[in-house]
Design a protein around this motif. Structure first.
Motif, PDB file in Angstrom:
ATOM      1  N   ALA A  56      15.493  33.551 -48.838  1.00 11.61           N
ATOM      2  CA  ALA A  56      16.739  33.152 -50.165  1.00 11.61           C
ATOM      3  C   ALA A  56      16.877  31.725 -50.525  1.00 11.61           C
ATOM      4  N   LEU A  57      16.289  30.975 -49.441  1.00  8.73           N
ATOM      5  CA  LEU A  57      16.641  29.579 -49.782  1.00  8.73           C
ATOM      6  C   LEU A  57      15.617  29.061 -50.686  1.00  8.73           C
ATOM      7  N   ALA A  58      14.481  29.674 -50.916  1.00  5.15           N
ATOM      8  CA  ALA A  58      13.252  29.423 -51.713  1.00  5.15           C
ATOM      9  C   ALA A  58      13.736  29.487 -53.226  1.00  5.15           C
ATOM     10  N   GLY A  59      14.858  30.193 -53.277  1.00  5.79           N
ATOM     11  CA  GLY A  59      15.273  30.665 -54.602  1.00  5.79           C
ATOM     12  C   GLY A  59      16.197  29.753 -55.122  1.00  5.79           C
ATOM     13  N   GLU A  60      16.948  28.830 -54.279  1.00  4.95           N
ATOM     14  CA  GLU A  60      17.969  28.003 -54.644  1.00  4.95           C
ATOM     15  C   GLU A  60      17.685  26.637 -54.573  1.00  4.95           C
ATOM     16  N   THR A  61      16.520  26.099 -54.207  1.00  2.00           N
ATOM     17  CA  THR A  61      16.285  24.650 -54.094  1.00  2.00           C
ATOM     18  C   THR A  61      15.102  24.530 -54.606  1.00  2.00           C
ATOM     19  N   SER A  62      14.812  23.377 -55.371  1.00  2.00           N
ATOM     20  CA  SER A  62      13.686  22.549 -55.991  1.00  2.00           C
ATOM     21  C   SER A  62      12.909  22.080 -54.644  1.00  2.00           C
ATOM     22  N   ILE A  63      13.447  21.861 -53.608  1.00  2.00           N
ATOM     23  CA  ILE A  63      12.421  21.075 -52.588  1.00  2.00           C
ATOM     24  C   ILE A  63      11.676  22.363 -51.900  1.00  2.00           C
ATOM     25  N   PRO A  64      10.387  21.999 -51.720  1.00  4.86           N
ATOM     26  CA  PRO A  64       9.774  23.168 -50.874  1.00  4.86           C
ATOM     27  C   PRO A  64       9.881  23.501 -49.525  1.00  4.86           C
ATOM     28  N   VAL A  65      10.040  24.481 -49.296  1.00  2.31           N
ATOM     29  CA  VAL A  65      10.356  25.108 -47.947  1.00  2.31           C
ATOM     30  C   VAL A  65       9.329  26.325 -47.693  1.00  2.31           C
ATOM     31  N   GLY A 105      18.669  12.373 -52.626  1.00  2.00           N
ATOM     32  CA  GLY A 105      18.598  13.391 -53.531  1.00  2.00           C
ATOM     33  C   GLY A 105      18.066  14.663 -52.971  1.00  2.00           C
ATOM     34  N   PRO A 106      16.866  14.653 -52.681  1.00  2.00           N
ATOM     35  CA  PRO A 106      15.917  15.838 -52.151  1.00  2.00           C
ATOM     36  C   PRO A 106      17.024  16.385 -50.969  1.00  2.00           C
ATOM     37  N   LEU A 107      17.405  15.593 -50.041  1.00  5.34           N
ATOM     38  CA  LEU A 107      17.910  16.177 -49.042  1.00  5.34           C
ATOM     39  C   LEU A 107      19.270  16.843 -49.297  1.00  5.34           C
ATOM     40  N   VAL A 108      20.126  16.176 -50.142  1.00  3.28           N
ATOM     41  CA  VAL A 108      21.366  16.842 -50.532  1.00  3.28           C
ATOM     42  C   VAL A 108      21.064  18.048 -51.184  1.00  3.28           C
ATOM     43  N   VAL A 162      10.270  13.483 -50.955  1.00  2.58           N
ATOM     44  CA  VAL A 162      10.082  14.347 -50.070  1.00  2.58           C
ATOM     45  C   VAL A 162       9.583  15.657 -50.755  1.00  2.58           C
ATOM     46  N   SER A 163       8.251  16.205 -49.784  1.00  3.18           N
ATOM     47  CA  SER A 163       7.594  17.222 -50.275  1.00  3.18           C
ATOM     48  C   SER A 163       7.735  18.505 -49.567  1.00  3.18           C
ATOM     49  N   GLY A 164       8.741  18.527 -48.658  1.00  4.11           N
ATOM     50  CA  GLY A 164       9.079  19.690 -48.066  1.00  4.11           C
ATOM     51  C   GLY A 164       9.827  19.592 -46.821  1.00  4.11           C
ATOM     52  N   VAL A 165      10.645  20.513 -46.306  1.00  2.67           N
ATOM     53  CA  VAL A 165      11.590  20.616 -45.290  1.00  2.67           C
ATOM     54  C   VAL A 165      11.005  21.698 -44.478  1.00  2.67           C
ATOM     55  N   ILE A 166      10.640  21.375 -43.100  1.00  2.00           N
ATOM     56  CA  ILE A 166      10.297  22.571 -42.353  1.00  2.00           C
ATOM     57  C   ILE A 166      10.802  23.005 -41.289  1.00  2.00           C
ATOM     58  N   ASP A 167      10.627  24.089 -40.520  1.00  5.07           N
ATOM     59  CA  ASP A 167      10.995  24.567 -39.055  1.00  5.07           C
ATOM     60  C   ASP A 167      12.630  24.878 -39.324  1.00  5.07           C
ATOM     61  N   TRP A 168      12.669  25.955 -39.900  1.00  7.27           N
ATOM     62  CA  TRP A 168      14.055  26.227 -40.125  1.00  7.27           C
ATOM     63  C   TRP A 168      14.731  27.379 -38.868  1.00  7.27           C
ATOM     64  N   LEU A 208      24.902   8.630 -44.604  1.00  6.42           N
ATOM     65  CA  LEU A 208      26.039   8.544 -45.150  1.00  6.42           C
ATOM     66  C   LEU A 208      26.106   8.834 -46.626  1.00  6.42           C
ATOM     67  N   ALA A 209      24.937   8.381 -47.171  1.00  8.14           N
ATOM     68  CA  ALA A 209      24.755   8.806 -48.855  1.00  8.14           C
ATOM     69  C   ALA A 209      24.489  10.351 -48.874  1.00  8.14           C
ATOM     70  N   VAL A 210      23.721  10.932 -48.040  1.00  5.93           N
ATOM     71  CA  VAL A 210      23.436  12.343 -48.011  1.00  5.93           C
ATOM     72  C   VAL A 210      24.873  12.884 -47.590  1.00  5.93           C
TER      73      VAL A 210
END
Length: 275
Positions: free
Chosen positions: A55-64, A100-103, A186-192, A217-219
């Protein structure tokens, strides 16, 4: 098992040599060619993670990680390895480019509809504090007297009240799970695998610990607006508890987990100096 899995999926041959990436009490992770294979004893958690990632892969532009093979009978998940390297080993690349990518990815996690199949993690803050005190006893001899005194002062204080809102969280968003390219993007966020509905201070606290208060705090602001004093107190509390957790984890295998020990040394000042 890996050779047979590769043969059946067509992703690698029986001559492809696997490398053990991580081994824990519940999960073992291997790199096989250009793929990551994770085997777990908790097949129900793995099934929830697969549904979340799809589900997440279709919602974010950040690779998971995108599941390619899911074998619940074996407790196995296979996905293509993402590019980049963990920020844990590249603190020189930590900077505003990650905000930005983490947000984006954390906001996407909250936007998934229908709600992702996440457990509720309401582990109370007094239990977090009790765990931190145990970790301190494990790590005390590693700390000099000044640092030990600063940590002990924190541990003598009561924990902050739990946050009033539970939202979907990565729930283990340390620098080891944030991948970046050689320019710090950021090229990806892993281990969910620990993803859960819990309070926002969990993810933001780990970001505060590893990336510093300005980025954390910015995120937080990008997700929920400017943080209140009470919210910052909870973030700092979780940053400090998980600092002790990571230090004890590193000390259990200093040679194999030296990056965790180096990170604990690097961030101590802002973790125990920020309020």
């Amino acid at each position: 098992m890996l050779a047979d899995l590769g043969s059946r999926s067509g992703l690698w041959t029986d001559r492809t040599q696997p490398t053990t990436v991580a081994r824990g009490s519940e999960n073992t992770t291997f790199a096989v060619g250009g793929f990551i294979v994770r085997r777990t004893v908790d097949v129900d958690a793995l099934t929830r993670e697969v549904a979340l990632l799809e589900a997440l892969a279709g919602e974010t532009s950040i690779p998971v990680p995108v599941p390619l093979v899911h074998r619940s009978d074996l407790g196995v998940l296979v996905y293509r390895a993402l590019g980049g390297e963990p920020l844990l080993g590249r603190p020189d690349l930590i900077g505003p480019a990650v905000e930005g990518p983490l947000v984006d990815v954390l906001g996407a996690l909250r936007r998934i509809r229908p709600d992702p199949p996440l457990v509720v993690d309401d582990h109370p803050n007094d239990a977090w504090l009790a765990g931190a005190r145990q970790d301190f006893e494990t790590a005390r001899s590693h700390l000099g007297p000044e640092r030990a005194a600063a940590v002990a002062q924190f541990l003598d204080q009561p924990p902050p009240p739990a946050g009033p809102v539970l939202v979907p969280q990565h729930n283990d968003l340390g620098a080891e799970h944030i991948l970046v390219d050689d320019r710090g993007r950021v090229s990806g966020v892993i281990d969910w695998s620990d993803a859960a509905r819990t309070e926002p201070a969990r993810d933001i606290g780990r970001l505060l610990r590893d990336l510093g208060p300005a980025i954390a705090l910015a995120v937080a602001a990008g997700l929920d607006g400017q943080s209140t004093a009470e919210e910052r107190l909870r973030m700092t509390f979780h940053a400090r508890c998980t600092w002790l957790e990571d230090l004890a984890y590193g000390l259990a295998d200093p040679a194999g987990r030296s990056a965790y020990l180096a990170n604990a040394e690097r961030v101590f000042g802002h973790v125990f100096g920020h309020a």
